[in-house]
Motif scaffolding. Structure first.
Motif, PDB file in Angstrom:
ATOM      1  N   ARG A 167      -3.402  10.735  -6.046  1.00 43.11           N
ATOM      2  CA  ARG A 167      -2.702   9.846  -5.126  1.00 43.11           C
ATOM      3  C   ARG A 167      -1.454  10.530  -4.607  1.00 43.11           C
ATOM      4  O   ARG A 167      -0.804  11.273  -5.320  1.00 43.11           O
ATOM      5  CB  ARG A 167      -2.318   8.538  -5.807  1.00 43.11           C
ATOM      6  CG  ARG A 167      -3.496   7.691  -6.136  1.00 43.11           C
ATOM      7  CD  ARG A 167      -3.093   6.295  -6.591  1.00 43.11           C
ATOM      8  NE  ARG A 167      -4.279   5.467  -6.666  1.00 43.11           N
ATOM      9  CZ  ARG A 167      -4.812   4.840  -5.637  1.00 43.11           C
ATOM     10  NH1 ARG A 167      -4.242   4.883  -4.468  1.00 43.11           N
ATOM     11  NH2 ARG A 167      -5.916   4.131  -5.773  1.00 43.11           N
TER      12      ARG A 167
ATOM     13  N   TYR B 293      -2.092   6.676  -1.158  1.00 46.01           N
ATOM     14  CA  TYR B 293      -3.459   6.869  -0.682  1.00 46.01           C
ATOM     15  C   TYR B 293      -4.096   7.979  -1.495  1.00 46.01           C
ATOM     16  O   TYR B 293      -3.396   8.811  -2.089  1.00 46.01           O
ATOM     17  CB  TYR B 293      -3.495   7.168   0.825  1.00 46.01           C
ATOM     18  CG  TYR B 293      -2.790   8.425   1.249  1.00 46.01           C
ATOM     19  CD1 TYR B 293      -3.516   9.566   1.600  1.00 46.01           C
ATOM     20  CD2 TYR B 293      -1.405   8.499   1.321  1.00 46.01           C
ATOM     21  CE1 TYR B 293      -2.884  10.730   1.998  1.00 46.01           C
ATOM     22  CE2 TYR B 293      -0.756   9.647   1.722  1.00 46.01           C
ATOM     23  CZ  TYR B 293      -1.499  10.760   2.063  1.00 46.01           C
ATOM     24  OH  TYR B 293      -0.857  11.917   2.448  1.00 46.01           O
ATOM     25  N   ARG B 294      -5.421   7.965  -1.568  1.00 46.55           N
ATOM     26  CA  ARG B 294      -6.159   8.950  -2.355  1.00 46.55           C
ATOM     27  C   ARG B 294      -6.480  10.177  -1.512  1.00 46.55           C
ATOM     28  O   ARG B 294      -6.828  10.066  -0.348  1.00 46.55           O
ATOM     29  CB  ARG B 294      -7.470   8.348  -2.862  1.00 46.55           C
ATOM     30  CG  ARG B 294      -7.284   7.279  -3.915  1.00 46.55           C
ATOM     31  CD  ARG B 294      -8.605   6.712  -4.424  1.00 46.55           C
ATOM     32  NE  ARG B 294      -9.421   7.745  -5.035  1.00 46.55           N
ATOM     33  CZ  ARG B 294     -10.616   8.132  -4.584  1.00 46.55           C
ATOM     34  NH1 ARG B 294     -11.149   7.561  -3.534  1.00 46.55           N
ATOM     35  NH2 ARG B 294     -11.293   9.080  -5.189  1.00 46.55           N
TER      36      ARG B 294
ATOM     37  N   THR C 178       0.868  -1.179   0.000  1.00 42.60           N
ATOM     38  CA  THR C 178       0.000   0.000   0.000  1.00 42.60           C
ATOM     39  C   THR C 178       0.899   1.221   0.000  1.00 42.60           C
ATOM     40  O   THR C 178       1.156   1.826   1.030  1.00 42.60           O
ATOM     41  CB  THR C 178      -0.932   0.026   1.236  1.00 42.60           C
ATOM     42  OG1 THR C 178      -0.126  -0.059   2.416  1.00 42.60           O
ATOM     43  CG2 THR C 178      -1.926  -1.106   1.215  1.00 42.60           C
TER      44      THR C 178
ATOM     45  N   SER D  81      -9.811  13.147  -7.600  1.00 44.75           N
ATOM     46  CA  SER D  81      -8.867  12.714  -6.579  1.00 44.75           C
ATOM     47  C   SER D  81      -7.484  12.572  -7.196  1.00 44.75           C
ATOM     48  O   SER D  81      -7.332  12.531  -8.418  1.00 44.75           O
ATOM     49  CB  SER D  81      -9.312  11.383  -5.967  1.00 44.75           C
ATOM     50  OG  SER D  81      -9.219  10.356  -6.935  1.00 44.75           O
TER      51      SER D  81
ATOM     52  N   GLU E 131     -10.642   4.555  -0.598  1.00 39.40           N
ATOM     53  CA  GLU E 131     -10.097   3.986  -1.835  1.00 39.40           C
ATOM     54  C   GLU E 131     -11.147   3.837  -2.928  1.00 39.40           C
ATOM     55  O   GLU E 131     -10.808   3.673  -4.089  1.00 39.40           O
ATOM     56  CB  GLU E 131      -9.427   2.639  -1.559  1.00 39.40           C
ATOM     57  CG  GLU E 131      -8.015   2.769  -1.026  1.00 39.40           C
ATOM     58  CD  GLU E 131      -7.084   3.565  -1.928  1.00 39.40           C
ATOM     59  OE1 GLU E 131      -7.027   3.309  -3.151  1.00 39.40           O
ATOM     60  OE2 GLU E 131      -6.406   4.468  -1.424  1.00 39.40           O
ATOM     61  N   ASP E 132     -12.415   3.899  -2.587  1.00 39.72           N
ATOM     62  CA  ASP E 132     -13.486   3.802  -3.586  1.00 39.72           C
ATOM     63  C   ASP E 132     -13.361   4.975  -4.560  1.00 39.72           C
ATOM     64  O   ASP E 132     -13.509   6.137  -4.161  1.00 39.72           O
ATOM     65  CB  ASP E 132     -14.849   3.832  -2.881  1.00 39.72           C
ATOM     66  CG  ASP E 132     -16.014   3.847  -3.843  1.00 39.72           C
ATOM     67  OD1 ASP E 132     -15.813   3.559  -5.043  1.00 39.72           O
ATOM     68  OD2 ASP E 132     -17.130   4.136  -3.385  1.00 39.72           O
TER      69      ASP E 132
ATOM     70  N   THR F 272      -7.759  13.162   3.013  1.00 37.74           N
ATOM     71  CA  THR F 272      -7.776  11.752   2.655  1.00 37.74           C
ATOM     72  C   THR F 272      -9.172  11.303   2.249  1.00 37.74           C
ATOM     73  O   THR F 272     -10.163  11.666   2.882  1.00 37.74           O
ATOM     74  CB  THR F 272      -7.282  10.904   3.839  1.00 37.74           C
ATOM     75  OG1 THR F 272      -5.985  11.359   4.213  1.00 37.74           O
ATOM     76  CG2 THR F 272      -7.209   9.439   3.484  1.00 37.74           C
TER      77      THR F 272
END
Length: 154
Positions: A53, A24-25, A21, A51, A36-37, A33
């Motif tokens: 990353r 993160y988005r 991992t 979004s 993850e959807d 933050t």
């Protein structure tokens, strides 16, 4: 880190990275933050913002006296990777074993790092700056592109 110092700079060797991992988005406007959807929207800025990353990588480093774990966030990770977390994510989707290969590419690199204590006191040290010490250092994405035969773009 010793005493009450909040930051320290030291020479280290990069031993390993956990790239299961690595990012993160976040909202591209307010950078909060997001889940993850990919269909989730930012509830803080109330815009239908896209979004993006950001890197967040758990790394093992070795100094001359100890081995320790740090978290490397976006600004420092871009120095080692040579691209954004979005570019790396897209590259990894197209090329199998990119994460493992990247870990092997960077394993053993000598770096000068600036580490800071986390504000909440109970998490890993944060790598706020990193400077590769090898004269011929190439960011990981350059080696990956060569390895996978990619000519342009990430």
């Amino acid at each position: 880190m010793e005493g009450d110092k909040t930051t320290t700079t030291m020479m280290c060797t990069l031993l390993a990275m956990d790239l299961t991992t690595f990012s993160y988005r976040v909202c591209s406007l307010c950078e909060r933050t997001l889940p993850e959807d990919p269909t989730s929207l930012c509830s803080f800025c109330n815009f239908n913002a896209r979004s993006k990353r950001l890197f967040r990588i758990l790394m093992s480093l070795a100094s001359d006296t100890k081995v320790f774990t740090v978290i490397c966030f976006d600004r420092a990770a871009k120095v080692l990777f040579g691209c954004s977390a979005d570019e790396f994510f897209d590259f990894a989707k197209l090329h199998p074993f990119t994460a493992d290969t990247t870990s092997r590419i960077l394993e053993g690199e000598m770096v000068k790092v600036t580490l800071s204590k986390p504000k909440n006191g109970n998490a890993h040290l944060r790598m706020s700056q990193v400077f590769p010490l090898r004269t011929g250092f190439r960011p990981a994405i350059e080696t990956l592109k060569e390895f996978y035969g990619v000519r342009s773009g990430c």
